[in-house]
Design an enzyme around this catalytic site. Structure first.
Site, PDB file in Angstrom:
ATOM      1  N   HIS A  63       0.833  -1.212   0.000  1.00 36.48           N
ATOM      2  CA  HIS A  63       0.000   0.000   0.000  1.00 36.48           C
ATOM      3  C   HIS A  63       0.861   1.253   0.000  1.00 36.48           C
ATOM      4  O   HIS A  63       1.893   1.319   0.663  1.00 36.48           O
ATOM      5  CB  HIS A  63      -0.988  -0.020   1.169  1.00 36.48           C
ATOM      6  CG  HIS A  63      -0.404   0.183   2.535  1.00 36.48           C
ATOM      7  ND1 HIS A  63      -0.264   1.425   3.107  1.00 36.48           N
ATOM      8  CD2 HIS A  63       0.028  -0.699   3.471  1.00 36.48           C
ATOM      9  CE1 HIS A  63       0.234   1.306   4.329  1.00 36.48           C
ATOM     10  NE2 HIS A  63       0.432   0.018   4.564  1.00 36.48           N
ATOM     11  N   GLU A 196      -5.233   1.483   2.406  1.00 29.81           N
ATOM     12  CA  GLU A 196      -5.044   0.340   3.298  1.00 29.81           C
ATOM     13  C   GLU A 196      -5.238   0.740   4.747  1.00 29.81           C
ATOM     14  O   GLU A 196      -5.809  -0.012   5.547  1.00 29.81           O
ATOM     15  CB  GLU A 196      -3.646  -0.250   3.098  1.00 29.81           C
ATOM     16  CG  GLU A 196      -3.397  -1.566   3.833  1.00 29.81           C
ATOM     17  CD  GLU A 196      -2.795  -1.396   5.233  1.00 29.81           C
ATOM     18  OE1 GLU A 196      -2.628  -2.404   5.931  1.00 29.81           O
ATOM     19  OE2 GLU A 196      -2.502  -0.236   5.626  1.00 29.81           O
TER      20      GLU A 196
END
Length: 331
Positions: A63, A196
């Site tokens: 992420h 995320e």
């Protein structure tokens, strides 16, 4: 300069809290372009880099978003109240600097009449040096995001700075991509995911679009090597990349975990096994996509998570990249 340090330094400068990852995506696109066959961005903002091959579809994900804060109110004296974007810990926020996308900087402080042990985010504010609401609103608006503003350093192969979580995972993906031969055995996807930190939102969408046969997330993990650590944990900084067994969000597919450990052994690299007792990573979202995907994770042991001064070993990042590249080709 080691590439892991060079890459992290470039990525750490990009503004990219959850939901505002555009600048990070632009830097990553520029860096990854020469290592893959094509690059695309999906509707949610995930950056997908593909290295074409004849075999199985294998996806790696890291992420690119970071935690941050968002302005919720500006009082009459020009002080900013804020809410968390991702997981923030009160003790990491007192008298630290933050930076807004337009370059405005400020300091987080607290209402001093409140006993420190009773402080919550509701007692904290951002001071940008404005004397009134009108002066503050010329620089910052309600709804603007800010991130930690802190220096980085490298010392004896140890990296320290903001947003190792997870710009260092993105660095590992770049190093893995760069190490690949011209022709690869499998159809490889390197995915830099969004959001995320606020619920693993990007990884699931990306995996749904790709539908990989296997998926491997790369992220940071806590360490158990500090004095009087609050709970026992086997991962130590500098002792090798960690192969995830499970965390609060996922139990990794044994087939993928075993493949990662075999790759490390064939490369002569030491690894650690990770069981994280709190939190989760993109691994869970990858695994639960569609009818289910065989998923695992490589973690980089990192101290002082979600603070402005996270710390990891460059050697662990390099090992994670090497294991990832080998495994993606051999699955």
């Amino acid at each position: 300069m080691r590439k892991v340090i060079e890459y992290y330094q470039r990525l750490s400068q990009a503004f990219g809290p959850s939901g505002r990852e555009d600048a990070v995506r632009e830097v990553l696109g520029d860096m990854a372009g020469e290592f893959c066959d094509d690059i695309s961005t999906d509707a949610l903002g995930n950056l997908i880099c593909r290295k074409r091959g004849p075999g199985k579809k294998v996806a790696a994900a890291a992420h690119m978003d970071s935690i941050g804060v968002v302005v919720t109110y500006i009082d009459e004296k020009g002080f900013l109240r804020f809410s968390a974007v991702g997981g923030l810990f009160r003790g990491d926020l007192i008298n630290i600097q933050v930076r807004f996308e337009n370059g405005t900087c400020g300091v987080i402080s607290y209402e001093e009449k409140t006993p420190f042990k009773e402080l919550t985010l509701d007692h904290l504010f951002i001071d940008i040096g404005a004397g009134s609401r009108e002066a503050a609103e010329k620089k910052v608006q309600v709804g603007d995001f800010a991130v930690f503003h802190a220096p980085i350093f490298e010392q004896g192969g140890i990296l320290c700075g903001p947003y190792l979580d997870n710009r260092i995972g993105c660095t590992a993906l770049l190093l893995a991509m760069e190490s690949l031969p011209e022709a690869v055995e499998n159809d490889l996807y390197f995915v830099f995911t969004v959001q995320e930190e606020v619920g693993l939102r990007g990884a699931g969408a990306a995996a749904f679009g790709i539908q990989p046969d296997y998926a491997i997330a790369v992220d940071v993990t806590d360490t158990g090597d500090l004095p009087e650590h609050k709970y026992p944990m086997a991962c130590h900084m500098g002792a090798g990349a960690a192969i995830k067994v499970m965390d609060r969000s996922v139990i990794c597919t044994p087939e993928v975990r075993d493949a990662l450990e075999r790759s490390a052994k064939s490369l002569g690299l030491q690894t650690q096994r990770e069981i994280l007792q709190f939190g989760g990573t993109d691994t869970a979202a990858l695994q639960k996509t569609g009818a289910g995907i065989r998923a695992g994770a490589i973690s980089i042991p990192t101290r002082y998570l979600h603070s402005p001064s996270e710390m990891c070993a460059a050697s662990d990042v390099e090992a994670a990249a090497a294991i990832l590249a080998h495994t993606m080709q051999s699955l």
